[in-house]
Each structure stands twice: as structure tokens, then as C-alpha cells.
Scaffold this motif. Structure first.
Motif, mmCIF file in Angstrom:
data_model
loop_
_atom_site.group_PDB
_atom_site.id
_atom_site.type_symbol
_atom_site.label_atom_id
_atom_site.label_comp_id
_atom_site.label_asym_id
_atom_site.label_seq_id
_atom_site.Cartn_x
_atom_site.Cartn_y
_atom_site.Cartn_z
ATOM 1 N N MET A 1 -62.102 -60.711 12.273
ATOM 2 C CA MET A 1 -62.101 -62.123 12.555
ATOM 3 C C MET A 1 -60.666 -62.614 12.511
ATOM 4 O O MET A 1 -59.854 -62.126 11.751
ATOM 5 C CB MET A 1 -62.945 -62.892 11.548
ATOM 6 N N THR A 2 -60.409 -63.611 13.332
ATOM 7 C CA THR A 2 -59.097 -64.244 13.381
ATOM 8 C C THR A 2 -59.268 -65.754 13.370
ATOM 9 O O THR A 2 -60.352 -66.255 13.633
ATOM 10 C CB THR A 2 -58.325 -63.806 14.635
ATOM 11 N N ILE A 3 -58.209 -66.442 13.060
ATOM 12 C CA ILE A 3 -58.246 -67.904 13.052
ATOM 13 C C ILE A 3 -57.316 -68.424 14.138
ATOM 14 O O ILE A 3 -56.186 -67.968 14.269
ATOM 15 C CB ILE A 3 -57.840 -68.452 11.674
ATOM 16 N N ASN A 4 -57.782 -69.373 14.919
ATOM 17 C CA ASN A 4 -57.028 -70.091 15.943
ATOM 18 C C ASN A 4 -56.705 -69.285 17.186
ATOM 19 O O ASN A 4 -55.914 -69.726 18.007
ATOM 20 C CB ASN A 4 -55.759 -70.726 15.368
ATOM 21 N N ALA A 20 -64.753 -61.905 16.240
ATOM 22 C CA ALA A 20 -64.844 -63.360 16.391
ATOM 23 C C ALA A 20 -63.493 -64.014 16.141
ATOM 24 O O ALA A 20 -62.607 -63.418 15.548
ATOM 25 C CB ALA A 20 -65.860 -63.915 15.403
ATOM 26 N N THR A 21 -63.385 -65.256 16.607
ATOM 27 C CA THR A 21 -62.256 -66.104 16.266
ATOM 28 C C THR A 21 -62.817 -67.475 15.924
ATOM 29 O O THR A 21 -63.893 -67.842 16.392
ATOM 30 C CB THR A 21 -61.229 -66.189 17.417
ATOM 31 N N VAL A 22 -62.131 -68.211 15.094
ATOM 32 C CA VAL A 22 -62.570 -69.550 14.704
ATOM 33 C C VAL A 22 -61.414 -70.523 14.856
ATOM 34 O O VAL A 22 -60.260 -70.137 14.793
ATOM 35 C CB VAL A 22 -63.102 -69.593 13.243
ATOM 36 N N SER A 23 -61.755 -71.782 15.042
ATOM 37 C CA SER A 23 -60.746 -72.829 15.123
ATOM 38 C C SER A 23 -60.565 -73.432 13.740
ATOM 39 O O SER A 23 -61.535 -73.702 13.037
ATOM 40 C CB SER A 23 -61.187 -73.911 16.112
ATOM 41 N N ASN A 24 -59.335 -73.653 13.366
ATOM 42 C CA ASN A 24 -59.045 -74.262 12.072
ATOM 43 C C ASN A 24 -58.120 -75.458 12.285
ATOM 44 O O ASN A 24 -57.137 -75.635 11.599
ATOM 45 C CB ASN A 24 -58.400 -73.229 11.137
#
Length: 56
Positions: A1-4, A20-24
Motif C-alpha cells: 500500500m502507498t499513500i497519495n 492499493a493506494t490511498v489519498s491523505n
């Protein structure tokens, strides 16, 4: 997983190293909160926010 979703992270998503990636982003989170609040006040459906997955 990564952020942004950095360029390196997006490449890792494409080749399967990341799942996955997520928005922060405070701006994105705030905008989503306001949009969902208005929708709920209008009695419209909004997507549920899933709790984080916790491995057993």
C-alpha cells in the motif's frame, strides 16, 4: 500500500508490487465530508467508508 499515489507507487501498482493506494489530503477529505453531509441531508445515498482491514 502507498499513500497519495506517487509515480513510483503507481508503477508498483501496475506491476503488482502494491495492491492499493490511498489519498491523505486534508482538502480531499474535507471536500468528501461536506459532499457526503449535503447528500445525507438531502436523503441521498452515499458510499459507506469501509473500516480498515485488520488481518486476523
Amino acid at each position: 500500500m502507498t499513500i497519495n499515489g506517487t509515480d513510483e507507487a503507481l508503477a508498483a501498482l501496475k506491476d503488482g508490487r502494491f495492491a492499493a493506494t490511498v489519498s491523505n489530503s486534508a482538502k480531499d477529505t474535507g471536500e468528501l465530508a461536506v459532499t457526503n453531509t449535503i447528500s445525507l441531508l438531502r436523503k441521498e445515498k452515499v458510499e459507506k467508508i469501509a473500516p480498515p482491514h485488520r488481518p486476523a
